[in-house]
Motif scaffolding. Structure first.
Motif, PDB file in Angstrom:
ATOM      1  N   ASP A  62       0.835  -1.206   0.000  1.00  0.00           N
ATOM      2  CA  ASP A  62       0.000   0.000   0.000  1.00  0.00           C
ATOM      3  C   ASP A  62       0.868   1.253   0.000  1.00  0.00           C
ATOM      4  O   ASP A  62       0.598   2.217  -0.715  1.00  0.00           O
ATOM      5  N   LEU A  63       1.912   1.232   0.829  1.00  0.00           N
ATOM      6  CA  LEU A  63       2.816   2.383   0.908  1.00  0.00           C
ATOM      7  C   LEU A  63       3.543   2.592  -0.415  1.00  0.00           C
ATOM      8  O   LEU A  63       3.757   3.731  -0.844  1.00  0.00           O
ATOM      9  N   TYR A  64       3.913   1.501  -1.069  1.00  0.00           N
ATOM     10  CA  TYR A  64       4.576   1.593  -2.366  1.00  0.00           C
ATOM     11  C   TYR A  64       3.668   2.300  -3.371  1.00  0.00           C
ATOM     12  O   TYR A  64       4.122   3.144  -4.139  1.00  0.00           O
ATOM     13  N   GLU A  65       2.392   1.967  -3.364  1.00  0.00           N
ATOM     14  CA  GLU A  65       1.442   2.600  -4.294  1.00  0.00           C
ATOM     15  C   GLU A  65       1.306   4.095  -4.001  1.00  0.00           C
ATOM     16  O   GLU A  65       1.210   4.901  -4.924  1.00  0.00           O
ATOM     17  N   VAL A  66       1.305   4.467  -2.717  1.00  0.00           N
ATOM     18  CA  VAL A  66       1.244   5.890  -2.359  1.00  0.00           C
ATOM     19  C   VAL A  66       2.506   6.596  -2.853  1.00  0.00           C
ATOM     20  O   VAL A  66       2.452   7.686  -3.426  1.00  0.00           O
ATOM     21  N   LEU A  83       9.784   3.876   3.250  1.00  0.00           N
ATOM     22  CA  LEU A  83       8.655   4.408   2.479  1.00  0.00           C
ATOM     23  C   LEU A  83       7.850   5.409   3.305  1.00  0.00           C
ATOM     24  O   LEU A  83       7.457   6.462   2.793  1.00  0.00           O
ATOM     25  N   ILE A  84       7.617   5.079   4.570  1.00  0.00           N
ATOM     26  CA  ILE A  84       6.873   5.988   5.438  1.00  0.00           C
ATOM     27  C   ILE A  84       7.597   7.327   5.540  1.00  0.00           C
ATOM     28  O   ILE A  84       6.987   8.396   5.400  1.00  0.00           O
ATOM     29  N   ALA A  85       8.910   7.284   5.776  1.00  0.00           N
ATOM     30  CA  ALA A  85       9.694   8.508   5.902  1.00  0.00           C
ATOM     31  C   ALA A  85       9.680   9.305   4.602  1.00  0.00           C
ATOM     32  O   ALA A  85       9.520  10.538   4.616  1.00  0.00           O
ATOM     33  N   ALA A  86       9.818   8.623   3.468  1.00  0.00           N
ATOM     34  CA  ALA A  86       9.840   9.309   2.180  1.00  0.00           C
ATOM     35  C   ALA A  86       8.488   9.952   1.877  1.00  0.00           C
ATOM     36  O   ALA A  86       8.420  11.071   1.368  1.00  0.00           O
ATOM     37  N   ILE A  87       7.404   9.265   2.201  1.00  0.00           N
ATOM     38  CA  ILE A  87       6.056   9.803   1.960  1.00  0.00           C
ATOM     39  C   ILE A  87       5.834  11.043   2.822  1.00  0.00           C
ATOM     40  O   ILE A  87       5.306  12.057   2.366  1.00  0.00           O
TER      41      ILE A  87
END
Length: 91
Positions: A62-66, A83-87
């Motif tokens: 899910d995070l990858y899609e975001v 991914l969380i940090a990058a988003i």
């Protein structure tokens, strides 16, 4: 390279990939990590498989899609926390 050499190389690569995957078993992860993964899975089951609102509640997929929607570079090589940090940094 001959066809025979190409096939041998492909088999060697597949064998190496299989060995690498075998090393990444849950039993070889630290106890804390296994406990956290179990907790995360329990929370996902509790939500009926649907992603939560918090980024930490979502799966890596899910995070990858975001991240993909936000055009974040290097997302395919990132783990869940990355991914969380990058988003969050992307806004």
């Amino acid at each position: 390279m001959t066809r025979k050499q190409t096939e041998a190389a492909r088999r060697n690569v597949q064998k190496a990939q299989k060995a690498a995957r075998a090393k990444k078993t849950l039993t070889k992860l630290p106890k804390q990590t296994r406990r956290d993964l179990g907790h995360q899975a329990a929370m996902t089951r509790q939500r009926g498989g649907q992603p939560g609102h918090r980024l930490e509640d979502r799966t890596r997929r899910d995070l990858y899609e975001v991240a993909k929607a936000k055009h974040i570079d290097g997302r395919s090589k990132m783990g869940k926390s990355d991914l969380i940090a990058a988003i969050r940094n992307a806004g």
